[in-house]
Design a protein around this motif. Sequence first.
Motif, PDB file in Angstrom:
ATOM      1  N   VAL A  98     -26.342   3.469  33.055  1.00 23.76           N
ATOM      2  CA  VAL A  98     -25.864   4.220  31.896  1.00 23.76           C
ATOM      3  C   VAL A  98     -25.223   3.255  30.903  1.00 23.76           C
ATOM      4  CG1 VAL A  98     -24.169   5.900  31.088  1.00 23.76           C
ATOM      5  CG2 VAL A  98     -25.541   6.371  33.132  1.00 23.76           C
ATOM      6  N   HIS A  99     -25.640   3.324  29.642  1.00 31.30           N
ATOM      7  CA  HIS A  99     -25.141   2.417  28.608  1.00 31.30           C
ATOM      8  C   HIS A  99     -24.406   3.220  27.535  1.00 31.30           C
ATOM      9  CE1 HIS A  99     -27.397  -0.809  30.453  1.00 31.30           C
ATOM     10  NE2 HIS A  99     -28.532  -0.087  30.364  1.00 31.30           N
ATOM     11  N   GLY A 100     -23.765   2.507  26.644  1.00 28.76           N
ATOM     12  CA  GLY A 100     -23.052   3.157  25.564  1.00 28.76           C
ATOM     13  C   GLY A 100     -21.558   3.179  25.802  1.00 28.76           C
ATOM     14  N   ARG A 101     -20.818   3.608  24.780  1.00 30.23           N
ATOM     15  CA  ARG A 101     -19.370   3.640  24.841  1.00 30.23           C
ATOM     16  C   ARG A 101     -18.865   4.861  25.610  1.00 30.23           C
ATOM     17  NH1 ARG A 101     -17.518   2.093  18.633  1.00 30.23           N
ATOM     18  NH2 ARG A 101     -18.432  -0.014  18.570  1.00 30.23           N
ATOM     19  N   CYS A 102     -17.616   4.719  26.040  1.00 31.27           N
ATOM     20  CA  CYS A 102     -16.968   5.857  26.711  1.00 31.27           C
ATOM     21  C   CYS A 102     -16.661   6.940  25.675  1.00 31.27           C
ATOM     22  CB  CYS A 102     -15.685   5.374  27.377  1.00 31.27           C
ATOM     23  SG  CYS A 102     -14.816   6.641  28.306  1.00 31.27           S
ATOM     24  N   HIS A 103     -16.934   8.179  26.015  1.00 31.40           N
ATOM     25  CA  HIS A 103     -16.706   9.286  25.088  1.00 31.40           C
ATOM     26  C   HIS A 103     -15.235   9.675  25.059  1.00 31.40           C
ATOM     27  CE1 HIS A 103     -21.092  10.474  26.249  1.00 31.40           C
ATOM     28  NE2 HIS A 103     -21.041   9.399  25.491  1.00 31.40           N
ATOM     29  N   THR A 104     -14.820  10.197  23.936  1.00 31.32           N
ATOM     30  CA  THR A 104     -13.432  10.648  23.783  1.00 31.32           C
ATOM     31  C   THR A 104     -13.078  11.692  24.838  1.00 31.32           C
ATOM     32  OG1 THR A 104     -13.552  10.270  21.390  1.00 31.32           O
ATOM     33  CG2 THR A 104     -11.792  11.715  22.191  1.00 31.32           C
TER      34      THR A 104
END
Length: 289
Positions: A98-104
């Motif tokens: 899983v890639h991408g930034r951590c969600h708020t």
Amino acid sequence: MLSEFLRAQDGVITSAQARRAGLSDQSVQRRVRTGRWRRCSKGVYFVDDREFTDAARVRAGVWGYGPTAAASGLTAAWWHGLTQYAPDIVDVTASRTVHGRCHTGTRLRRRDLDPRDVVELRALRVTAKPLTVLESAIVRPGGAKLLDNALQRHVDLRDLWSAQVRNKGRYGSPVARMLLQAAADGARSAAERLLVKLLMKAGITGWKANYPVGRYKVDVGFPEAMLALETDGWAFHSDAEVFQTDRKRQNAIILLGWQILRFTWLDLTVYPDRVITSIRQALRCAASR
């Protein structure tokens, strides 16, 4: 089918589920533009005609990381009913791919979970109870109490050890191992040693360890006060045979005129001041008789 999805899933739905319910991607986007649906993250929506509950918040937080994601930590503990309140931050464990930034509003750990450590509960992937208990006990204040309650009601110690071995490289693994060692069969003797340390630190005298009373020996005895202190492991009463033996022994000691105070590992580690207060009170009562 769409209504069934929304009712069963606290008003949260994914793009894939919407397509299975017969909606095109254009229909989904039209609902978002008109305000009927709220976009929570890529491919995850909330139907904005109802309250955004804690359950909806957890679903949206987990599903935002894709099909390999699972609620974990205190979030999974709440979903399993092991804790009363949902945490403010949604803990999620997802595959390393899983890639991408951590969600708020979420906290993500990238780790590949063993299939034995994941269950589906009310249409949401969550860590299984044993791993959930281990992860929650090390981050929650009073984690020893959570583990103690879980051993008494929800999980077996062997299952906890199995989950620990499968996940020994994770964050907090050494602390969890220490808790499990304390909860093992030797917890009773460890509790005895801790009780002795508490008595010495508090300056309480007049006691003897492993003191004989009738046909038995008590963990700590105050001969003059005829007061016995007994310690128990965490989930000591989960074994019916041991429970019955302990009660038979306790009754025999009481019939000899002794008063007994029992303390668990949880009492000694989380509430030591309360333990010492109870002992002092019992000694005062004995002295006034």
